[in-house]
Structure formats: structure tokens, C-alpha cells
Design a protein around this motif. Structure first.
Motif, short mmCIF file in Angstrom:
data_model
loop_
_atom_site.label_atom_id
_atom_site.label_comp_id
_atom_site.label_asym_id
_atom_site.label_seq_id
_atom_site.Cartn_x
_atom_site.Cartn_y
_atom_site.Cartn_z
N TYR A 110 28.61 -40.33 13.24
CA TYR A 110 28.44 -41.08 12.00
C TYR A 110 27.26 -42.03 12.14
O TYR A 110 26.87 -42.41 13.26
N LEU A 111 26.67 -42.37 11.03
CA LEU A 111 25.57 -43.33 10.98
C LEU A 111 26.11 -44.72 10.70
O LEU A 111 27.08 -44.88 9.94
N VAL A 112 25.48 -45.73 11.27
CA VAL A 112 25.74 -47.11 10.91
C VAL A 112 24.51 -47.60 10.15
O VAL A 112 23.39 -47.57 10.69
N ASN A 114 25.97 -42.93 15.86
CA ASN A 114 27.05 -42.93 16.85
C ASN A 114 27.54 -41.50 17.01
O ASN A 114 28.01 -40.88 16.06
N ASP A 121 33.53 -39.72 17.57
CA ASP A 121 34.34 -39.51 16.37
C ASP A 121 33.71 -38.52 15.39
O ASP A 121 33.75 -38.70 14.17
N GLU A 144 21.83 -47.10 13.45
CA GLU A 144 22.11 -46.31 14.64
C GLU A 144 22.90 -45.07 14.28
O GLU A 144 23.51 -44.99 13.20
N THR A 183 27.69 -50.36 6.78
CA THR A 183 28.49 -49.22 6.34
C THR A 183 28.42 -48.07 7.35
O THR A 183 27.35 -47.78 7.89
N ASP A 184 29.56 -47.44 7.60
CA ASP A 184 29.60 -46.22 8.40
C ASP A 184 29.54 -45.02 7.46
O ASP A 184 30.32 -44.93 6.50
N VAL A 185 28.63 -44.10 7.74
CA VAL A 185 28.47 -42.91 6.91
C VAL A 185 28.71 -41.68 7.78
O VAL A 185 28.00 -41.48 8.78
N PRO A 186 29.68 -40.84 7.42
CA PRO A 186 29.96 -39.66 8.25
C PRO A 186 28.82 -38.66 8.22
O PRO A 186 28.11 -38.51 7.22
#
Length: 251
Positions: free
Chosen positions: A225-227, A219, A222, A217, A232-235
Motif C-alpha cells: 500500500y502507498l502512504v 509499504n 500487508d 512511501e 492516507t493509506d491507499v491499497p
């Protein structure tokens, strides 16, 4: 004991061999030329007889290609390093990048020659999987499915479909794989961005390249960022946001 690296030159143009011999003598004095050949058949025979550490190999010759020569040698081709000498063949150059095998464009740049020789000395054998990948792409026109990754001590040939994401680390790149392995690879993220763009990898940040197949997804909060599917969250950088949304819409 001699520290010279024994090499052979294989090119069907005598003047090209003479020029390369002079350039190696001037810029790479650690190279000892132990033989020359002007074609595929003579080149394969020369390599079997001389057993060099390094082969400078032209791509197109009168009796075939450098790739034909590697196929003739079979398993013996993994016992020496190869540096290809080529013209502006974009398809072949792409294949070299996937297989992580060094190539030099004519006319040869002295800095690139020294760099290629230094790499060959550090990794004195070309891995069989690298040679196989190169031949399958160039001779048989197959789209690459694997990528050769050089770490400090090994060369890993991994399926591109197993790469979840890549992260810049100074002049290195960290590869995160589906099986949770992490590989610190001795090339920059920019190089892999160029290679993997055609495989639906997205450069979402100066330091991050992701495989779109593993995006769960996006998001928008903030800063965005990608999930990823591994959690993992990737900015996502602000200047990449619009491009990313368009690319996600095209998937």
C-alpha cells in the motif's frame, strides 16, 4: 410555457447543418432550432441576436475556428451551453476532456448526441473558466494546468497540482484535494485515468488513482500500500505492484 431548448447551429457546410437538424428532430425533439450560421463572424452575430440556450459549434470553418468565435463573444460565451462538432482532432479532444466541455465526432452517434443534449439541459451554461481553459489549450498550445470537475450542483475548475488522489465510487469519482476538500464528481475513474496519466497520476488499484507528487512511501507489507502525504493509506493491487515499482523508479 414552452419547455423547448432553443439552439443554433454554426457550421460552414450546409449539408452538415441539414444533417444535424434532421438528427436533432429525430433524436432530440426538445431542441428548437432558432437559427443557423455558416461561419465565425455570422455565428457570433447570430448568438448575440438570438441568445440561445445551446450552441452546436463546428471547430474548423472557412473564416476561423469555433474557438475564435468564443473569444469574440468574450463574457457572453458563458451564458449558453456549447456542444462542439469535430473530426478526429486528438489534441482538441484532449482539451475538451480537461475542460469538461462536450464534443461530438462526425458522423454523430445518436446515443452520444442524446447524452450531450441531456447534459446541456442539466447545465445550461458553460462556465467561463471552462471556456478559458479550452481556448488556452487549443489556440495557444498550453499544457493544461487545471481540470474542470462536474459535481451534482456545480462545476469546479481546480489546479491539477492540488489533486492528491481520486477514488472510484460506483459511476462517480471522489476527488481528494490538498486543502482537504472532497468533491463527488459525476464521471468515472476510468475517464480521469485516461486524462491524468500524462500528468504522472498512477492507477494503483481498480478503485484508486494517485498523484505521484503526493506519495510519501510504498509499504511492501500487508499486500502492498502507498502512504500519501496527507497520511492516507491507499491499497495497491497485486497486478499493479510491478508497474508501480517501475513507475516510482522513473520519477
Amino acid at each position: 410555457m414552452s419547455t423547448a431548448v432553443q439552439a443554433v447551429l454554426i457550421d460552414d457546410v450546409a449539408d452538415a447543418r441539414a444533417t444535424l437538424r434532421e438528427e436533432l428532430g429525430e433524436w432530440c425533439p426538445q431542441i428548437e432550432i432558432i437559427g443557423e450560421a455558416d461561419g465565425v463572424v455570422k455565428g457570433a452575430k447570430l448568438i448575440r441576436e438570438k441568445r440561445p440556450n445551446l450552441v452546436f459549434l463546428d471547430i474548423q470553418m472557412a473564416d476561423g475556428s469555433g474557438f475564435d468565435l468564443l473569444e469574440i463573444l468574450g463574457d457572453a460565451a458563458e451564458h449558453f451551453a456549447v456542444i462542439f462538432i469535430t473530426g478526429s482532432d486528438e489534441f482538441a479532444i484532449r482539451a475538451f476532456r480537461y475542460a469538461a466541455i462536450d464534443y461530438l465526432l462526425k458522423p454523430i452517434d445518436p446515443d452520444l448526441l442524446r447524452e450531450a443534449v441531456a447534459k446541456a439541459i442539466a447545465s445550461p451554461r458553460t462556465q467561463a473558466a471552462q471556456v478559458e481553459s479550452l481556448i488556452r489549450q487549443v489556440k495557444h498550445g498550453e499544457l493544461p494546468t487545471r481540470l474542470a470537475l462536474h459535481t451534482m450542483d456545480k462545476v469546479y475548475v481546480v489546479p491539477i497540482s492540488d489533486i492528491v488522489r481520486c477514488e472510484s465510487s460506483a459511476n462517480y469519482t471522489i476527488f481528494y484535494l490538498q486543502d482537504n476538500r472532497q468533491l463527488l464528481v459525476t464521471r468515472t475513474l476510468k475517464e480521469f485515468d485516461t486524462i491524468l496519466a500524462e500528468r504522472k497520476f498512477l492507477r494503483v488499484h481498480q478503485s484508486h488513482l494517485v498523484n505521484s507528487a503526493y506519495i510519501r512511501e510504498f509499504n511492501k507489507g500487508d499486500g502492498g500500500y502507498l502512504v500519501m502525504t496527507d497520511g492516507t493509506d491507499v491499497p495497491v493491487s497485486s497486478r499493479k505492484r510491478a508497474t508501480l515499482l517501475q513507475q516510482l523508479g522513473d520519477l
